[in-house]
Design a protein around this motif. Structure first.
Motif, PDB file in Angstrom:
ATOM      1  N   MET A   1     -46.899   9.245  14.581  1.00  0.00           N
ATOM      2  CA  MET A   1     -46.330   9.139  15.897  1.00  0.00           C
ATOM      3  C   MET A   1     -44.843   8.802  15.758  1.00  0.00           C
ATOM      4  SD  MET A   1     -47.716   6.638  18.842  1.00  0.00           S
ATOM      5  CE  MET A   1     -47.028   6.680  20.435  1.00  0.00           C
ATOM      6  N   PRO A   2     -43.971   9.595  16.394  1.00  0.00           N
ATOM      7  CA  PRO A   2     -42.537   9.337  16.231  1.00  0.00           C
ATOM      8  C   PRO A   2     -42.110   8.067  16.975  1.00  0.00           C
ATOM      9  CG  PRO A   2     -42.900  11.166  17.741  1.00  0.00           C
ATOM     10  CD  PRO A   2     -44.236  10.786  17.168  1.00  0.00           C
ATOM     11  N   ALA A   3     -41.099   7.433  16.431  1.00  0.00           N
ATOM     12  CA  ALA A   3     -40.575   6.214  17.069  1.00  0.00           C
ATOM     13  C   ALA A   3     -39.844   6.599  18.350  1.00  0.00           C
ATOM     14  CB  ALA A   3     -39.631   5.499  16.113  1.00  0.00           C
ATOM     15  N   ALA A   4     -39.885   5.721  19.342  1.00  0.00           N
ATOM     16  CA  ALA A   4     -39.215   5.978  20.609  1.00  0.00           C
ATOM     17  C   ALA A   4     -37.702   5.935  20.397  1.00  0.00           C
ATOM     18  CB  ALA A   4     -39.617   4.928  21.626  1.00  0.00           C
ATOM     19  N   ASP A   5     -37.021   6.882  21.006  1.00  0.00           N
ATOM     20  CA  ASP A   5     -35.571   6.933  20.916  1.00  0.00           C
ATOM     21  C   ASP A   5     -34.999   5.826  21.812  1.00  0.00           C
ATOM     22  OD1 ASP A   5     -32.925   7.578  20.766  1.00  0.00           O
ATOM     23  OD2 ASP A   5     -33.120   9.579  21.643  1.00  0.00           O
ATOM     24  N   ALA A  11     -32.267   4.884  29.004  1.00  0.00           N
ATOM     25  CA  ALA A  11     -31.998   5.769  30.139  1.00  0.00           C
ATOM     26  C   ALA A  11     -33.170   5.738  31.124  1.00  0.00           C
ATOM     27  CB  ALA A  11     -31.752   7.191  29.644  1.00  0.00           C
ATOM     28  N   SER A  12     -34.378   5.748  30.601  1.00  0.00           N
ATOM     29  CA  SER A  12     -35.557   5.698  31.469  1.00  0.00           C
ATOM     30  C   SER A  12     -35.596   4.397  32.269  1.00  0.00           C
ATOM     31  CB  SER A  12     -36.832   5.819  30.650  1.00  0.00           C
ATOM     32  OG  SER A  12     -36.890   7.081  30.027  1.00  0.00           O
ATOM     33  N   ILE A  13     -35.298   3.292  31.609  1.00  0.00           N
ATOM     34  CA  ILE A  13     -35.274   1.999  32.299  1.00  0.00           C
ATOM     35  C   ILE A  13     -34.182   1.986  33.360  1.00  0.00           C
ATOM     36  CG2 ILE A  13     -34.778  -0.462  31.984  1.00  0.00           C
ATOM     37  CD1 ILE A  13     -36.231  -0.212  29.259  1.00  0.00           C
ATOM     38  N   ALA A  14     -33.013   2.531  33.049  1.00  0.00           N
ATOM     39  CA  ALA A  14     -31.900   2.570  34.009  1.00  0.00           C
ATOM     40  C   ALA A  14     -32.267   3.415  35.223  1.00  0.00           C
ATOM     41  CB  ALA A  14     -30.650   3.110  33.331  1.00  0.00           C
ATOM     42  N   ILE A  15     -32.910   4.549  34.974  1.00  0.00           N
ATOM     43  CA  ILE A  15     -33.322   5.422  36.086  1.00  0.00           C
ATOM     44  C   ILE A  15     -34.360   4.710  36.954  1.00  0.00           C
ATOM     45  CG2 ILE A  15     -34.582   7.547  36.643  1.00  0.00           C
ATOM     46  CD1 ILE A  15     -33.143   8.801  34.165  1.00  0.00           C
TER      47      ILE A  15
END
Length: 64
Positions: A1-5, A11-15
């Protein structure tokens, strides 16, 4: 499983925060509208009760 960018996460939290911030005045207005409607219903109920009481007093005076 790839690490979260980290950039995408930030950006997701800001949105999400911006969306919540935009919704806050809408939710407050909705809450105020509901409170105003509740107060209007209560005033109407009291007014109808007062009118009914006065009608009953008139009926009693007239012996109806």
């Amino acid at each position: 499983m790839p690490a979260a960018d980290p950039f995408l996460l930030a950006a997701s939290i800001a949105i999400g925060c911006a969306a919540l911030g935009a919704l806050r005045p809408i939710l407050a207005a909705r809450r105020e509208a509901r409170a105003a409607a509740r107060a209007a219903r209560e005033r109407s109920r009291r007014m109808h009760a007062e009118i009914e009481a006065r009608l009953e007093a008139l009926r009693a005076d007239r012996g109806v």
